[in-house]
Write a protein that holds these residues in place. Structure first.
Motif, PDB file in Angstrom:
ATOM      1  N   THR A 829      40.600   0.643 -44.751  1.00  0.00           N
ATOM      2  CA  THR A 829      39.933  -0.536 -44.180  1.00  0.00           C
ATOM      3  C   THR A 829      39.575  -0.318 -42.721  1.00  0.00           C
ATOM      4  OG1 THR A 829      41.200  -1.930 -45.703  1.00  0.00           O
ATOM      5  CG2 THR A 829      40.154  -3.020 -43.831  1.00  0.00           C
ATOM      6  N   LYS A 830      40.486   0.289 -41.986  1.00  0.00           N
ATOM      7  CA  LYS A 830      40.205   0.566 -40.582  1.00  0.00           C
ATOM      8  C   LYS A 830      39.042   1.541 -40.437  1.00  0.00           C
ATOM      9  CE  LYS A 830      42.324   2.342 -36.346  1.00  0.00           C
ATOM     10  NZ  LYS A 830      43.497   3.012 -35.753  1.00  0.00           N
ATOM     11  N   ARG A 832      36.577   2.012 -42.581  1.00  0.00           N
ATOM     12  CA  ARG A 832      35.353   1.292 -42.951  1.00  0.00           C
ATOM     13  C   ARG A 832      34.874   0.400 -41.801  1.00  0.00           C
ATOM     14  NH1 ARG A 832      36.404  -3.412 -46.841  1.00  0.00           N
ATOM     15  NH2 ARG A 832      37.039  -4.233 -44.816  1.00  0.00           N
ATOM     16  N   ASP A 833      35.805  -0.292 -41.152  1.00  0.00           N
ATOM     17  CA  ASP A 833      35.417  -1.159 -40.031  1.00  0.00           C
ATOM     18  C   ASP A 833      34.865  -0.350 -38.870  1.00  0.00           C
ATOM     19  OD1 ASP A 833      36.278  -3.256 -41.562  1.00  0.00           O
ATOM     20  OD2 ASP A 833      38.228  -3.440 -40.579  1.00  0.00           O
ATOM     21  N   ASP A 834      35.476   0.815 -38.594  1.00  0.00           N
ATOM     22  CA  ASP A 834      34.982   1.662 -37.500  1.00  0.00           C
ATOM     23  C   ASP A 834      33.563   2.153 -37.783  1.00  0.00           C
ATOM     24  OD1 ASP A 834      37.353   1.301 -36.217  1.00  0.00           O
ATOM     25  OD2 ASP A 834      38.221   3.224 -36.799  1.00  0.00           O
ATOM     26  N   ARG A 836      31.381   0.784 -39.835  1.00  0.00           N
ATOM     27  CA  ARG A 836      30.465  -0.363 -39.820  1.00  0.00           C
ATOM     28  C   ARG A 836      30.129  -0.758 -38.385  1.00  0.00           C
ATOM     29  NH1 ARG A 836      32.777  -5.392 -42.813  1.00  0.00           N
ATOM     30  NH2 ARG A 836      32.327  -4.101 -44.631  1.00  0.00           N
ATOM     31  N   ARG A 837      31.118  -0.782 -37.520  1.00  0.00           N
ATOM     32  CA  ARG A 837      30.854  -1.127 -36.115  1.00  0.00           C
ATOM     33  C   ARG A 837      29.945  -0.103 -35.455  1.00  0.00           C
ATOM     34  NH1 ARG A 837      35.656  -1.383 -34.688  1.00  0.00           N
ATOM     35  NH2 ARG A 837      35.893   0.602 -33.612  1.00  0.00           N
TER      36      ARG A 837
END
Length: 904
Positions: A829-830, A832-834, A836-837
């Protein structure tokens, strides 16, 4: 389920009494917390509590200049010497008297302690210099000197930078200078002149000046000068005559001018000539010596500042206020807080883990709700909207929504993403809510009160009161929704528990008759079983579907333990504390955790009804109820010595004042100022099942399983070494064998080296033949690498291979690897968030580059330039004409079409 839980950390309390210490590098702060010591890492923003525990509250702590040995002394003079890097207690020792001051010499060879009016100098145990000549050290503690001369307690000890002399400040209005060893021409010197107790005395950096601070707010500068009233010296060769006129004299006097406030503590930093003083009105002042220029003053507390210290660089000031349990670290140059922590003012009422297990929420009688980060040990947010004691808290099963109930007549819903109160529920009449429960879907909240015998139901979406369910004939003590969301169970003082079907068309309740008042209820995670704790110490287990009792056990013998001062009978026969006030099921439902007004927490097996283990909450004799047998010498004609109020006998006027107005004290009205009672008001298992926490009198105790196996001795032989592992990796290229050998040795650096050396094409083959016994450890290691390593695709290939090849084993052993799977999910999840950001930040750059490629006008044509920027980055400009970036790379760099697809 594993039961070898061990104490791992203490949250909820940051400072109690005594002195604060910085580590030699100034990055860690040591704070005494009741009978333990907590270390706050100010750089990494973490805290941990050392595992040892004293038998009384800690009065003084001292740290060697090297930072490797910590000496902590409790109120009775019992000392523990601890190896700080390994967190292991080395030696126990008794000074046989109350220690009022403690300081290590800068050389690290000696330390001085103030034992009332007496000062003792001891050699530091196990120093390398002590055994340089091959001497054997038979006793770790060797007394070097004893000094007497003060007429009252010694408050402060300060060593000179060269460790030859030390000064003591006392309540007898004087400071005295002593030498470590006999010095030629030196006699112990008395510095007198203050009108109240001397708080502290310090040498300047060059040892030419001494500064003393007294309680009345005066600061004296002392210098070794000639007597101005002495006759002028005659021309003589007699140096002794000149020396007799030289002595320490006051050359200047300064005053803090803080009105009626007195100086409570002070500290001086010699390299930067900074003097900081804390006052009884909660204000501290920072001054530059010797001119006594005030840099600034600041109010940081509503009560006395009990201790202040400065780190070695002189940048950070640490303050401790014991009455409110505050700990502050202030950077005076930037005027900002490095650390600002405060525990609950009153006793904790309840606690709950967040669904992800990363946070613990506590509520207390002071009306505050605190959110504690489990990893760092710090309080990250405090809610103060409630105006009275908060009695219960619970999370919705999904989302970051917290619900709390309070005696102020409100039930509130909190958003833990934006940290705000977004919904408040109240009843038509003002009621004091004693318990509450939330539907797993988070759409319905229920609360019960001791004033009304009805259960109130609200809608979370609208905030409207949906229903009042009546049926109980006594105050409602506990509520719980079944995890599947179908039923609501309530317990009451009318000796019944009721199962409500509140979502059916006809709301029915099934009463369960018990032998005594219901204290707490818990529902097993599978919603099949109900556990009820009653006032007579019984634990009964009921089938929810059949509404009949299936088993029970008597917990009176297990929970009884610890004799209070007022008890007339022994702990085994006293009747006051033989019940469990709080019970909780474990995550897998196989065990039940129970605790109450006792020093024990009991863990029961639900299937066999056997007591698996008892955990001792505290061994602190400063709490009432921790010792099994009372000492008869503490029983006086007026009653137990612990209940006698002797504050009127204190020598200080401030200490004799009774500042509590009648009726103004909050919390437990039966608790004495001296000995609060040991009890556990709430327990809870973490969602992963690897730890549980208990809200006790001393704070929030966390017990966890120790999963960090150092090595596997049964799986090693003489051939498995780091050198042989690397040889198998590099020479034989047997990647599977090398990885297994690295995991057997369990050296982090070696595992990482082998892990990164395996080609990505070999990952499925290695994982397929990897032994199942090491799968969980490999999964945890890969998850950690996913968060740290820049090789994202490489780590994802490992995770995919593990799921593909060992998915069947992982499903069969879900309970054993639940923690590892959560860590993997969090890492992905981390990532994916990185990504995406990063994509969101670069979307406009991509649009611009694509637009440039389509623009064929002469003005927009540009040549492709690949040039390194000043910061090490590479600037890419789109080429002119119809050429693509792939064409240019293939022409100039020789990149093939297949390789370009990989780059893309």
């Amino acid at each position: 389920m594993k039961t070898d839980f061990k104490f791992s950390n203490l949250l909820g309390t940051v400072y109690c009494q005594g002195n604060l210490l910085y580590s030699p590098d100034g990055t860690c702060l040591f704070s005494p917390v009741s009978n333990r010591v907590t270390v706050f890492n100010l750089v990494e923003n973490k805290s941990h509590t050392l595992p040892f525990a004293h038998r009384k509250n800690i009065a003084r702590i001292g740290l060697t200049p090297q930072g490797n040995l910590l000496l902590s002394v409790d109120d009775d003079g019992q000392a523990i010497l601890t190896n700080v890097p390994r967190r292991v207690p080395i030696y126990h020792f008794s000074f046989r008297s109350k220690v009022t001051a403690l300081a290590f010499s800068p050389s690290g060879r000696h330390f001085a302690v103030g034992l009332g009016r007496k000062i003792e100098v001891w050699q530091v145990p196990s120093t390398p210099d002590a055994n340089a000549e091959g001497e054997l050290e038979f006793a770790p503690f060797v007394r070097h000197h004893t000094h007497t001369g003060h007429f009252d307690d010694v408050r402060h000890i300060e060593w000179s930078p060269d460790s030859r002399f030390f000064m003591t400040a006392s309540k007898d209005l004087t400071a005295r200078i002593w030498s470590l060893n006999p010095e030629e021409g030196f006699t112990p010197t008395v510095l007198s002149g203050h009108k109240q107790a001397v708080i502290g005395a310090w040498f300047s950096k060059d040892q030419e000046t001494i500064y003393t601070v007294s309680k009345d707010g005066s600061v004296f500068d002392w210098q070794y000068t000639r007597n101005p009233n002495a006759p002028p010296p005659e021309d003589s060769d007699d140096e002794m005559e000149d020396e007799s006129d030289m002595q320490w004299r006051i050359v200047q006097k300064h005053y803090f001018m803080q009105g009626n406030a007195t100086v409570r503590c002070a500290s001086y930093h010699a390299p930067s000539n900074l003097l900081v003083a804390g006052f009884s009105n909660g204000i501290f002042g920072l001054y530059e010596m010797p001119e006594f220029n005030m840099i600034h003053t600041l109010s940081i507390s509503q009560n006395d500042i009990d201790f202040v210290t400065i780190n070695q660089s002189g940048e950070w000031l640490a303050f401790g206020a014991s009455k409110l349990g505050q700990l502050l670290v202030w950077e005076w140059q930037s005027e900002s807080y490095i650390l600002k922590q405060q525990g609950h003012f009153d006793s904790i009422n309840s606690l709950v883990y967040s669904p992800d297990g990363q946070r613990i929420i506590t509520t207390a009688d002071d009306g505050k709700i605190k959110v504690w980060d489990v990893e760092s040990g710090f309080c990250i947010v405090t809610f103060t909207e409630h105006t009275s004691g908060v009695t219960a808290c619970e999370f919705a099963k999904k989302g970051n929504v917290l619900f709390t109930s309070s005696f102020d007549g409100s039930v509130r819903a909190w958003d833990l993403i934006r940290y705000r109160n977004f919904r408040t529920f109240t009843a038509p009449t003002r009621l004091q809510w004693d318990c509450m429960a939330v539907d797993p879907s988070g759409e319905v909240v229920a609360a019960g009160s001791r004033d009304s015998f009805d259960i109130h139901i609200w809608s979370v979406q609208t905030g409207q009161l949906l229903d009042q369910m009546s049926g109980h004939e006594g105050p409602i003590s506990s509520l719980a929704f079944a995890p599947n969301g179908g039923l609501l169970v309530s317990g009451s003082w009318d000796k019944t528990a009721r199962i409500w079907s509140i979502f059916d068309r006809t709301q029915t309740s099934e009463p369960l008759q018990l032998q005594s008042d219901v204290l707490d209820i818990a529902i097993r995670p599978d919603s099949e079983q109900l556990a009820i704790s009653t006032l007579d110490g019984q634990l009964t287990f009921w089938s929810i579907s059949e509404a009949e009792q299936v088993s029970g056990l008597d917990g009176r013998r297990d929970v009884s333990g610890g004799r209070k001062v007022t008890d007339r009978r022994t702990a085994a026969n006293v009747t006051g504390n033989k019940s469990f006030d709080t019970i909780r099921y474990s995550t897998d439902g196989s065990c039940l955790l129970a605790a109450g007004t006792s020093k024990y927490i009991c863990l029961y097996s639900v299937n066999t009804m056997v007591l698996l283990k008892k955990y001792t909450v505290s061994v602190n004799l400063s709490l009432s109820g921790t010792q099994e047998f009372l000492n008869s010498k503490l029983l006086t004609e007026a009653g137990p010595e612990g209940l006698l109020d002797d504050e009127g006998e204190n020598s200080d006027r401030e200490a004799r004042k009774d500042t509590l107005l009648p009726g103004s004290k909050r919390g437990d009205p039966s608790a004495r100022k001296k000995n609060p009672e040991v009890k556990v008001t709430g327990v809870g298992f973490s969602p992963a099942g690897t730890s549980f926490c208990a809200a006790s009198t001393e704070g929030l105790l966390i017990y966890s399983l120790d999963n960090n196996l150092q090595f596997d001795p049964f799986d090693l032989n003489i051939e498995i070494t780091p050198a042989s592992t690397l040889a198998v990796l590099e020479n034989d290229q047997d990647y599977l064998k090398a990885l297994v050998m690295a995991f057997r040795l369990n050296e982090a650096g070696l595992i990482k080296r082998v892990f990164q050396a395996i080609p990505y094409t070999e990952i499925p083959l290695v994982v397929e033949q990897f032994p199942s016994v090491y799968v969980s450890r490999l999964l945890r290691f890969v998850a950690a690498q996913t968060e740290e390593s820049p090789h994202m695709e490489f780590c994802l290939l490992w995770i995919k291979a593990l799921m593909d090849k060992h998915g069947k084993w992982l499903i069969a052993n879900r309970s054993k690897v639940d923690v590892e799977l959560r860590v993997v999910a969090r890492a992905i999840t981390k990532m994916r968030d990185d990504i995406r950001r990063l994509a969101d930040e670069n979307v406009y750059m991509v649009d611009y580059l694509l637009g440039q490629a389509k623009d064929t006008s002469e003005e927009a044509k540009a040549q492709l330039s690949i040039s390194g920027g000043s910061d090490g980055t590479t600037n890419l400009l789109m080429p002119a004409g119809g050429e693509t970036l792939a064409d240019i790379l293939q022409q100039e760099e020789g990149v093939s079409e297949d390789e370009w697809i990989g780059l893309e």
